[in-house]
Design an enzyme around this catalytic site. Structure first.
Site, PDB file in Angstrom:
ATOM      1  N   VAL A   1      -1.662  -0.168  -3.736  1.00  0.00           N
ATOM      2  CA  VAL A   1      -0.404  -0.386  -3.020  1.00  0.00           C
ATOM      3  C   VAL A   1      -0.193   0.654  -1.916  1.00  0.00           C
ATOM      4  CG1 VAL A   1       2.105  -0.334  -3.281  1.00  0.00           C
ATOM      5  CG2 VAL A   1       0.707  -1.597  -4.917  1.00  0.00           C
TER       6      VAL A   1
ATOM      7  N   ASP B   1      -2.628  11.998  -1.781  1.00  0.00           N
ATOM      8  CA  ASP B   1      -3.083  11.654  -3.131  1.00  0.00           C
ATOM      9  C   ASP B   1      -3.517  12.932  -3.830  1.00  0.00           C
ATOM     10  OD1 ASP B   1      -3.997   8.639  -4.321  1.00  0.00           O
ATOM     11  OD2 ASP B   1      -4.764  10.405  -5.385  1.00  0.00           O
TER      12      ASP B   1
ATOM     13  N   LYS C   1     -10.700  11.110  -3.852  1.00  0.00           N
ATOM     14  CA  LYS C   1     -10.222   9.982  -3.056  1.00  0.00           C
ATOM     15  C   LYS C   1      -9.895  10.425  -1.641  1.00  0.00           C
ATOM     16  CE  LYS C   1      -8.217   6.521  -5.970  1.00  0.00           C
ATOM     17  NZ  LYS C   1      -7.058   5.858  -6.511  1.00  0.00           N
TER      18      LYS C   1
ATOM     19  N   THR D   1       6.393   0.163  -8.895  1.00  0.00           N
ATOM     20  CA  THR D   1       7.279  -0.690  -9.682  1.00  0.00           C
ATOM     21  C   THR D   1       7.947   0.122 -10.786  1.00  0.00           C
ATOM     22  OG1 THR D   1       5.783  -2.495  -9.241  1.00  0.00           O
ATOM     23  CG2 THR D   1       7.356  -2.824 -11.028  1.00  0.00           C
TER      24      THR D   1
ATOM     25  N   GLU E   1       7.124  -3.685  -3.699  1.00  0.00           N
ATOM     26  CA  GLU E   1       6.019  -4.356  -2.997  1.00  0.00           C
ATOM     27  C   GLU E   1       5.742  -5.694  -3.659  1.00  0.00           C
ATOM     28  OE1 GLU E   1       2.960  -4.890  -4.522  1.00  0.00           O
ATOM     29  OE2 GLU E   1       3.304  -3.769  -6.376  1.00  0.00           O
TER      30      GLU E   1
ATOM     31  N   ARG F   1      -0.289  -9.147  -3.111  1.00  0.00           N
ATOM     32  CA  ARG F   1      -1.297  -9.625  -4.067  1.00  0.00           C
ATOM     33  C   ARG F   1      -2.632  -9.015  -3.715  1.00  0.00           C
ATOM     34  NH1 ARG F   1      -0.640 -15.616  -2.509  1.00  0.00           N
ATOM     35  NH2 ARG F   1      -0.398 -14.449  -0.585  1.00  0.00           N
ATOM     36  N   GLU F   2      -3.304  -8.458  -4.685  1.00  0.00           N
ATOM     37  CA  GLU F   2      -4.634  -7.913  -4.409  1.00  0.00           C
ATOM     38  C   GLU F   2      -5.520  -9.043  -3.900  1.00  0.00           C
ATOM     39  OE1 GLU F   2      -6.188  -5.515  -7.641  1.00  0.00           O
ATOM     40  OE2 GLU F   2      -4.208  -4.630  -7.903  1.00  0.00           O
TER      41      GLU F   2
ATOM     42  N   GLY G   1      -3.917 -11.522 -15.620  1.00  0.00           N
ATOM     43  CA  GLY G   1      -4.270 -10.122 -15.870  1.00  0.00           C
ATOM     44  C   GLY G   1      -3.805  -9.296 -14.691  1.00  0.00           C
TER      45      GLY G   1
ATOM     46  N   CYS H   1      -0.257  -5.625 -12.632  1.00  0.00           N
ATOM     47  CA  CYS H   1       1.184  -5.871 -12.489  1.00  0.00           C
ATOM     48  C   CYS H   1       1.787  -6.775 -13.556  1.00  0.00           C
ATOM     49  CB  CYS H   1       1.463  -6.429 -11.104  1.00  0.00           C
ATOM     50  SG  CYS H   1       1.246  -5.162  -9.844  1.00  0.00           S
TER      51      CYS H   1
HETATM   52  C1  UDX Z   1       0.952   0.411  -7.721  1.00  0.00           C
HETATM   53  C2  UDX Z   1       2.325   0.837  -8.243  1.00  0.00           C
HETATM   54  O1  UDX Z   1       2.542   2.137  -8.043  1.00  0.00           O
HETATM   55  C3  UDX Z   1       2.580   0.333  -9.594  1.00  0.00           C
HETATM   56  O2  UDX Z   1       3.844   0.734 -10.040  1.00  0.00           O
HETATM   57  C4  UDX Z   1       2.558  -1.144  -9.440  1.00  0.00           C
HETATM   58  O3  UDX Z   1       2.940  -1.786 -10.597  1.00  0.00           O
HETATM   59  C5  UDX Z   1       1.167  -1.569  -9.018  1.00  0.00           C
HETATM   60  O4  UDX Z   1       0.861  -0.986  -7.822  1.00  0.00           O
HETATM   61  P1  UDX Z   1      -1.552   0.920  -7.772  1.00  0.00           P
HETATM   62  O5  UDX Z   1      -1.506   1.192  -6.307  1.00  0.00           O
HETATM   63  O6  UDX Z   1      -2.175  -0.350  -8.217  1.00  0.00           O
HETATM   64  O7  UDX Z   1      -0.079   1.017  -8.371  1.00  0.00           O
HETATM   65  O8  UDX Z   1      -2.159   2.143  -8.581  1.00  0.00           O
HETATM   66  P2  UDX Z   1      -3.495   2.938  -8.340  1.00  0.00           P
HETATM   67  O9  UDX Z   1      -4.468   2.107  -7.599  1.00  0.00           O
HETATM   68  O10 UDX Z   1      -3.817   3.539  -9.640  1.00  0.00           O
HETATM   69  O11 UDX Z   1      -3.025   4.083  -7.332  1.00  0.00           O
HETATM   70  C6  UDX Z   1      -2.177   5.124  -7.630  1.00  0.00           C
HETATM   71  C7  UDX Z   1      -2.608   6.352  -6.824  1.00  0.00           C
HETATM   72  O12 UDX Z   1      -1.681   7.408  -7.009  1.00  0.00           O
HETATM   73  C8  UDX Z   1      -3.978   6.904  -7.239  1.00  0.00           C
HETATM   74  O13 UDX Z   1      -4.808   7.024  -6.103  1.00  0.00           O
HETATM   75  C9  UDX Z   1      -3.675   8.251  -7.848  1.00  0.00           C
HETATM   76  O14 UDX Z   1      -4.689   9.204  -7.649  1.00  0.00           O
HETATM   77  C10 UDX Z   1      -2.397   8.629  -7.119  1.00  0.00           C
HETATM   78  N1  UDX Z   1      -1.547   9.604  -7.822  1.00  0.00           N
HETATM   79  C11 UDX Z   1      -1.239   9.424  -9.118  1.00  0.00           C
HETATM   80  C12 UDX Z   1      -1.041  10.676  -7.106  1.00  0.00           C
HETATM   81  O15 UDX Z   1      -1.319  10.839  -5.938  1.00  0.00           O
HETATM   82  N2  UDX Z   1      -0.230  11.553  -7.749  1.00  0.00           N
HETATM   83  C13 UDX Z   1       0.088  11.432  -9.067  1.00  0.00           C
HETATM   84  O16 UDX Z   1       0.833  12.261  -9.600  1.00  0.00           O
HETATM   85  C14 UDX Z   1      -0.438  10.335  -9.775  1.00  0.00           C
HETATM   86  C1  UDX Z   2       0.987  -9.723  -8.364  1.00  0.00           C
HETATM   87  C2  UDX Z   2       2.137 -10.372  -7.576  1.00  0.00           C
HETATM   88  O1  UDX Z   2       1.778 -11.740  -7.287  1.00  0.00           O
HETATM   89  C3  UDX Z   2       2.410  -9.623  -6.298  1.00  0.00           C
HETATM   90  O2  UDX Z   2       3.547 -10.192  -5.637  1.00  0.00           O
HETATM   91  C4  UDX Z   2       2.658  -8.133  -6.564  1.00  0.00           C
HETATM   92  O3  UDX Z   2       3.922  -7.914  -7.145  1.00  0.00           O
HETATM   93  C5  UDX Z   2       1.556  -7.542  -7.427  1.00  0.00           C
HETATM   94  O4  UDX Z   2       1.330  -8.361  -8.602  1.00  0.00           O
HETATM   95  P1  UDX Z   2      -1.653  -9.620  -8.244  1.00  0.00           P
HETATM   96  O5  UDX Z   2      -1.551  -9.069  -9.629  1.00  0.00           O
HETATM   97  O6  UDX Z   2      -2.464  -8.896  -7.246  1.00  0.00           O
HETATM   98  O7  UDX Z   2      -0.203  -9.807  -7.601  1.00  0.00           O
HETATM   99  O8  UDX Z   2      -2.284 -11.087  -8.338  1.00  0.00           O
HETATM  100  P2  UDX Z   2      -1.722 -12.570  -8.533  1.00  0.00           P
HETATM  101  O9  UDX Z   2      -2.297 -13.402  -7.482  1.00  0.00           O
HETATM  102  O10 UDX Z   2      -0.256 -12.602  -8.700  1.00  0.00           O
HETATM  103  O11 UDX Z   2      -2.423 -12.981  -9.923  1.00  0.00           O
HETATM  104  C6  UDX Z   2      -2.095 -12.347 -11.131  1.00  0.00           C
HETATM  105  C7  UDX Z   2      -2.870 -12.969 -12.256  1.00  0.00           C
HETATM  106  O12 UDX Z   2      -2.430 -14.291 -12.538  1.00  0.00           O
HETATM  107  C8  UDX Z   2      -4.384 -13.078 -12.026  1.00  0.00           C
HETATM  108  O13 UDX Z   2      -5.077 -12.742 -13.206  1.00  0.00           O
HETATM  109  C9  UDX Z   2      -4.581 -14.535 -11.680  1.00  0.00           C
HETATM  110  O14 UDX Z   2      -5.881 -14.989 -11.974  1.00  0.00           O
HETATM  111  C10 UDX Z   2      -3.544 -15.173 -12.589  1.00  0.00           C
HETATM  112  N1  UDX Z   2      -3.097 -16.504 -12.139  1.00  0.00           N
HETATM  113  C11 UDX Z   2      -2.480 -16.650 -10.940  1.00  0.00           C
HETATM  114  C12 UDX Z   2      -3.279 -17.612 -12.968  1.00  0.00           C
HETATM  115  O15 UDX Z   2      -3.831 -17.493 -14.071  1.00  0.00           O
HETATM  116  N2  UDX Z   2      -2.821 -18.829 -12.549  1.00  0.00           N
HETATM  117  C13 UDX Z   2      -2.192 -19.001 -11.356  1.00  0.00           C
HETATM  118  O16 UDX Z   2      -1.789 -20.140 -11.050  1.00  0.00           O
HETATM  119  C14 UDX Z   2      -2.016 -17.876 -10.519  1.00  0.00           C
END
Ligand code: UDX
Ligand code: UDX
Length: 440
Positions: free
Chosen positions: A11, A30, A35, A121, A151, A154-155, A261, A264
């Site tokens: 994110v 970070d 990283k 989140t 945010e 979607r990944e 999965g 999120c």
């Molecule tokens: C994000 C949101 O923060 C999470 O709440 C949401 O539900 C999903 O998206 P995400 O970006 O997927 O999380 O997490 P991740 O890819 O693990 O990245 C978090 C980053 O924060 C890492 O690079 C980690 O090194 C960094 N971090 C963590 C810091 O810089 N400081 C900290 O204290 C902890």
């Molecule tokens: C989600 C939210 O969609 C996005 O808005 C943000 O809040 C981060 O979390 P993400 O987890 O990246 O995004 O992927 P998403 O496309 O939402 O899929 C989540 C999971 O649901 C995946 O495992 C996907 O395969 C599954 N999925 C999705 C299904 O099984 N069926 C569907 O019809 C759609």
């Protein structure tokens, strides 16, 4: 405008890069030195389509910087986004300690007004906790604001989503915070024409959990219907199509399969349930969503077991380790359920994924990974499809059948038409449709 983003994960990095692309000066912080070093070398720590181009371009233009120093980030910008992870703890609760730490460290380092924006989140009213923390650790009586800006990226399509959002939600409680956030998002709102919603902070925090929970509920609902389809002879593809054409329902997030999965949905549904329990309104509806989701995996596992009878020494080729196509992320991926279960039953595994191999391998060393799908299926007693990668659909099915010991396909993503598969000589199981048996 100068902007700091703390956390350069899926994110934070996407948000920072897109802010720089629309003309702001961004510093991404970070605490993972590795990283930061990678990013400074213009190497991406995650896979996200289109991300490296934007990062390269804006670093070269001098608009995007990386650092491991939160003090530097706090000095750099008036607006600081918190995008650190909130991973689930062993209790299931989301770990808020990283968010708290950012609040603390910003407070300790700030010398003039700062706006701290929750992008990670968080559960509703986290802003109150952050405010208390900031107040405790501030050295002087310096003014600050908290805002929420969830945010919805979607990944796999995060960059596209960032520039073309369905809406931008900001939770604010001062004119100054409102003005700053509006200025940041103005280029995106102007270009995409998306609605820009200002609301109170609790509402913004809640909007995120409610959105993700609703989407998870949609998936579990269609998965529940898929089970009825299997019992009654209906076809989930046809049913979902018929249901989704109702504009009030919509066709998206109605694909039945092996369950949702990712980093999120599982975590957010869980957090929302806990929040409900704590505030005295039990969200039982979401407990059922979780139960259905877990049961989809168990159901496919049962089908595989029934098909092969004994799993010991059977060779299973697993197509897909990522939680969805287009990402290298394996957090809460179905593969994390199936791989240990099959190993426990002493099956021999051959694994394929175009980009998530590296991340999966970190916790599962010593397994057999393949770069080529056909090679992965060599001598397999069954293929198990867990991710909807387009490469799988493009396979030469005749060749695949020749490569396998037994032409059995267990498809957790409904990628193929059962009749076609039967015609090609496969025994094909999928979700919510009648099993297709090879035609001799
Ligand atoms: C994000 C949101 O923060 C999470 O709440 C949401 O539900 C999903 O998206 P995400 O970006 O997927 O999380 O997490 P991740 O890819 O693990 O990245 C978090 C980053 O924060 C890492 O690079 C980690 O090194 C960094 N971090 C963590 C810091 O810089 N400081 C900290 O204290 C902890
Ligand atoms: C989600 C939210 O969609 C996005 O808005 C943000 O809040 C981060 O979390 P993400 O987890 O990246 O995004 O992927 P998403 O496309 O939402 O899929 C989540 C999971 O649901 C995946 O495992 C996907 O395969 C599954 N999925 C999705 C299904 O099984 N069926 C569907 O019809 C759609």
């Amino acid at each position: 405008m100068n902007i700091t983003v703390v956390g350069t994960g899926y994110v934070g990095l996407v948000s920072g890069a897109t802010f720089s692309e629309i003309g702001h000066n961004v510093m991404c912080i970070d605490n993972d030195d590795k990283k930061v070093a990678m990013l400074k070398r213009l190497e991406m720590p995650i896979y996200e389509e289109g991300l490296d181009e934007i990062v390269r371009k804006n670093v070269k233009a001098g608009r995007l910087h990386f650092s491991n120093c939160i003090k530097e980030g706090t000095e750099f910008a008036e607006v600081i986004f918190i995008a650190v992870g909130t991973p689930p703890m062993s209790t299931g609760e989301a770990n808020m300690s990283y968010v708290e730490r950012v609040g603390r460290e910003v407070a300790e380092n700030m010398t003039s007004y700062r706006l701290l924006v929750e992008k990670s989140t968080v559960i509703v009213n986290t802003n109150e906790q952050l405010k208390r923390t900031m107040t405790k650790y501030l050295k002087n009586d310096i003014p600050f604001d908290i805002a929420s800006n969830p945010e919805f990226l979607r990944e796999g399509t995060a960059i596209k989503d960032a520039f073309n959002p369905d809406r931008i939600v900001v939770g604010i409680e001062s004119n100054r915070a409102a003005r700053l956030l509006k200025e940041i998002y103005e280029p995106i709102v102007k270009k995409s024409g998306c609605p820009y919603l200002e609301m109170n902070i609790a509402s913004a925090e809640l909007t995120k959990h409610a959105s993700n929970s609703f989407l998870a509920m949609k998936i579990s609902f269609i998965n529940a219907v898929s089970r009825i389809c299997e019992i009654t002879g209906a076809d989930i593809g046809q049913v979902a199509h018929g249901v989704g054409l109702d504009k009030r329902i919509g066709p998206q997030f109605l694909s039945a399969g092996v369950g949702y999965g990712g980093s999120c949905f599982p975590k957010d549904v869980d957090a929302f349930i806990r929040m409900g329990d704590e505030c005295g309104y039990s969200l039982n509806i979401l407990k059922e969503v979780q139960r259905i989701n877990a049961s989809q995996r168990e159901h496919l596992m049962r089908k595989l077991q029934q098909e092969l009878w004994v799993l010991e020494d059977k060779t299973i080729a697993i197509f897909g380790l990522a939680f969805k196509a287009g990402t290298d992320d394996v957090r809460e991926s179905p593969s994390l359920y199936f791989v240990p279960k099959l190993l426990e039953k002493k099956a021999k595994l051959r694994l394929w994924d175009p980009i998530a191999k590296g991340k999966f391998d970190q916790d599962h060393p010593g397994l057999h990974y393949f770069d080529n799908l056909m090679e992965c299926a060599d001598g397999a007693d069954a293929v198990l499809i867990l991710t909807d990668w387009p490469e799988i659909k493009q396979l030469d099915l005749d060749q695949l059948k020749k490569n396998m010991k037994c032409p059995i396909i267990m498809d957790g993503r409904n990628l193929f038409d059962p009749k076609t598969m039967a015609g090609k000589g496969f025994t094909y199981h999928c979700i919510g449709k009648k099993q297709a048996v090879a035609m001799k």
